[in-house]
Motif scaffolding. Structure first.
Motif, PDB file in Angstrom:
ATOM      1  N   LEU A   1      35.872  50.759  -8.491  1.00 45.06           N
ATOM      2  CA  LEU A   1      36.679  49.546  -8.637  1.00 45.06           C
ATOM      3  C   LEU A   1      35.794  48.339  -8.911  1.00 45.06           C
ATOM      4  CD1 LEU A   1      39.659  49.196  -6.160  1.00 45.06           C
ATOM      5  CD2 LEU A   1      39.583  48.692  -8.581  1.00 45.06           C
ATOM      6  N   ALA A   2      34.711  48.247  -8.164  1.00 41.16           N
ATOM      7  CA  ALA A   2      33.817  47.110  -8.341  1.00 41.16           C
ATOM      8  C   ALA A   2      33.312  47.055  -9.774  1.00 41.16           C
ATOM      9  CB  ALA A   2      32.648  47.218  -7.360  1.00 41.16           C
ATOM     10  N   GLU A   3      32.877  48.208 -10.291  1.00 36.99           N
ATOM     11  CA  GLU A   3      32.304  48.228 -11.628  1.00 36.99           C
ATOM     12  C   GLU A   3      33.365  47.892 -12.676  1.00 36.99           C
ATOM     13  OE1 GLU A   3      29.227  51.363 -13.649  1.00 36.99           O
ATOM     14  OE2 GLU A   3      29.291  51.156 -11.474  1.00 36.99           O
ATOM     15  N   VAL A   4      34.542  48.468 -12.517  1.00 38.47           N
ATOM     16  CA  VAL A   4      35.605  48.247 -13.489  1.00 38.47           C
ATOM     17  C   VAL A   4      36.045  46.786 -13.486  1.00 38.47           C
ATOM     18  CG1 VAL A   4      38.011  48.752 -13.984  1.00 38.47           C
ATOM     19  CG2 VAL A   4      36.433  50.619 -13.503  1.00 38.47           C
ATOM     20  N   LEU A   5      36.228  46.242 -12.292  1.00 39.23           N
ATOM     21  CA  LEU A   5      36.717  44.868 -12.225  1.00 39.23           C
ATOM     22  C   LEU A   5      35.656  43.878 -12.687  1.00 39.23           C
ATOM     23  CD1 LEU A   5      38.778  45.031  -8.916  1.00 39.23           C
ATOM     24  CD2 LEU A   5      39.617  44.943 -11.270  1.00 39.23           C
ATOM     25  N   ASP A   6      34.396  44.163 -12.378  1.00 32.06           N
ATOM     26  CA  ASP A   6      33.342  43.287 -12.870  1.00 32.06           C
ATOM     27  C   ASP A   6      33.310  43.294 -14.398  1.00 32.06           C
ATOM     28  OD1 ASP A   6      32.588  42.412 -10.417  1.00 32.06           O
ATOM     29  OD2 ASP A   6      30.879  43.764 -10.199  1.00 32.06           O
ATOM     30  N   THR A   7      33.405  44.487 -14.957  1.00 30.57           N
ATOM     31  CA  THR A   7      33.425  44.585 -16.419  1.00 30.57           C
ATOM     32  C   THR A   7      34.568  43.782 -17.005  1.00 30.57           C
ATOM     33  OG1 THR A   7      32.473  46.806 -16.323  1.00 30.57           O
ATOM     34  CG2 THR A   7      33.576  46.175 -18.366  1.00 30.57           C
ATOM     35  N   LEU A   8      35.744  43.969 -16.439  1.00 32.69           N
ATOM     36  CA  LEU A   8      36.918  43.273 -16.950  1.00 32.69           C
ATOM     37  C   LEU A   8      36.754  41.764 -16.830  1.00 32.69           C
ATOM     38  CD1 LEU A   8      39.792  43.805 -18.041  1.00 32.69           C
ATOM     39  CD2 LEU A   8      40.611  43.593 -15.704  1.00 32.69           C
ATOM     40  N   GLN A   9      36.245  41.339 -15.678  1.00 30.80           N
ATOM     41  CA  GLN A   9      36.100  39.904 -15.456  1.00 30.80           C
ATOM     42  C   GLN A   9      35.115  39.282 -16.448  1.00 30.80           C
ATOM     43  OE1 GLN A   9      35.408  39.606 -11.228  1.00 30.80           O
ATOM     44  NE2 GLN A   9      37.085  38.180 -10.912  1.00 30.80           N
ATOM     45  N   SER A  10      33.992  39.923 -16.643  1.00 27.05           N
ATOM     46  CA  SER A  10      33.002  39.303 -17.535  1.00 27.05           C
ATOM     47  C   SER A  10      33.479  39.372 -18.977  1.00 27.05           C
ATOM     48  CB  SER A  10      31.643  39.983 -17.361  1.00 27.05           C
ATOM     49  OG  SER A  10      31.697  41.298 -17.835  1.00 27.05           O
ATOM     50  N   ARG A  11      34.238  40.405 -19.315  1.00 27.58           N
ATOM     51  CA  ARG A  11      34.772  40.493 -20.669  1.00 27.58           C
ATOM     52  C   ARG A  11      35.752  39.356 -20.931  1.00 27.58           C
ATOM     53  NH1 ARG A  11      36.581  46.355 -22.354  1.00 27.58           N
ATOM     54  NH2 ARG A  11      34.424  46.601 -21.676  1.00 27.58           N
ATOM     55  N   LEU A  12      36.618  39.109 -19.945  1.00 23.58           N
ATOM     56  CA  LEU A  12      37.583  38.028 -20.113  1.00 23.58           C
ATOM     57  C   LEU A  12      36.883  36.680 -20.151  1.00 23.58           C
ATOM     58  CD1 LEU A  12      40.705  38.997 -18.022  1.00 23.58           C
ATOM     59  CD2 LEU A  12      40.603  38.451 -20.442  1.00 23.58           C
TER      60      LEU A  12
END
Lengths: 186, 186
Positions: A51-62
């Motif tokens: 979850l941490a990795e996925v959400l971090d990826t999503l956040q930085s992409r946005l």
DNA sequence: CGTTACATGTAACGTCCGTTACATGGCGCC
DNA sequence: GGCGCCATGTAACGGACGTTACATGTAACG
């Protein structure tokens, strides 16, 4: 990062965006990603780290997408309206909706999701604050702008009414301009 | 309703308000209420019906409290400010926070919580609309007011900063008044 | 060819979940 | 006193969960 792992992150983002994260569980996610719970744990170590990795990826992409659009605003359009158009676009909307869910869950269960709040809220506020014309660069004004955006976005999430929420935003911009007698609100 | 059941509803409200509803489970709830999961099912039939009863109770209670405060607004204070003071009071705030969580979860999983959205969103909007002075009685204005309230409330939930969010609301009221050149905004 | 490292499949573990079966209280009513 | 009804306790069911043990595949490298 191993290419397979990268694919899994992409698949997980798609799944989360579609199903939300309140009741996420590994097996359905794995099935949707064409793999198994076993492999998710193998690649990420634990559900929490996934979850941490996925959400971090999503956040930085946005964040990157946001920065790009913030550089190129339309003429005669308030930055708030530029961001709104970006937020409700088919590409950004589902991801943003997910991050708003994260925000709510984090507020109710900080011990699970609190780590995602530290940066986010204060950062956004500061970003909006510095974008304001100096005469209006107050905490109150920045907070208000963020709140208008958040409130309208959540109304859109709840009702799906793009037209009405967009008109409400335009009305806000009009009111602010009228109040200061012309100029460009943020 | 059996008195014991009524007590259980009260206890459940307290528990939910404190722990949120995303990961509610019967056994901890029962323990906090001084009973057992067995008895909760016995009295309510199922977890789902328990939640329905508890949330309905909470919603109608808040609605009644809201109606009471809406009748008695302070002089020179915008209705929006009256409602804000009510919302952030120690009594209302935790319950409202729970209902906002419900709203978000319902948006992500309508098949589980959708039934709580039907009335709520449209009702509020209509209520605000009719409270507006006729010249401003538009969907856009009503939507904007609701969004300002929601956005500020969620900012308060996330950051706990009562002062800043209240000042932002006051700033909004000031802007609206300046835009229309006096009068009382809703 | 053998070894080594990574990837994957199968099956299970222990735990929690909502719910149910079954037995047992207490209490009014005949 | 017996009977029935509501309330409650104990224990289990079947299932889902995150995670792990163990075996197997596969491909690169010496």
């Amino acid at each position: 990062m191993a290419p397979r792992k990268h694919e899994l992150v992409e698949a997980a983002i798609g799944y989360l965006v579609e199903h939300g994260l309140a009741d996420l569980s590994l097996r359905p996610l794995a099935a949707a990603a064409g793999t198994s719970a076993r492999l998710l744990i193998y690649h990420f170590g634990s559900k929490e780290r996934l979850l941490a990795e996925v959400l971090d990826t999503l956040q930085s992409r946005l964040r990157a997408s946001f920065d790009a659009v913030s550089a190129a605003g339309q003429e005669g359009e308030a930055p708030l309206q530029t961001f709104w158009k970006w937020a409700i676009s088919r590409r950004s909307f589902p991801s943003l909706r997910l991050l708003y869910e994260l925000q709510i869950l984090a507020a109710q269960k900080p011990e699970s999701y609190g780590r995602y709040l530290e940066r986010n809220s204060r950062d956004w506020l500061e970003l909006v604050r510095t974008a304001l014309p100096p005469a209006e660069r107050t905490d109150a004004m920045a907070t208000l702008l963020v709140a208008v955006f958040d409130g309208l976005f959540l109304e859109l999430v709840s009702t799906g009414d793009r037209r009405r929420t967009t008109e409400a935003l335009d009305e806000f911009v009009r009111i602010v301009r009228r109040a200061r007698g012309g100029g460009t609100p943020a």
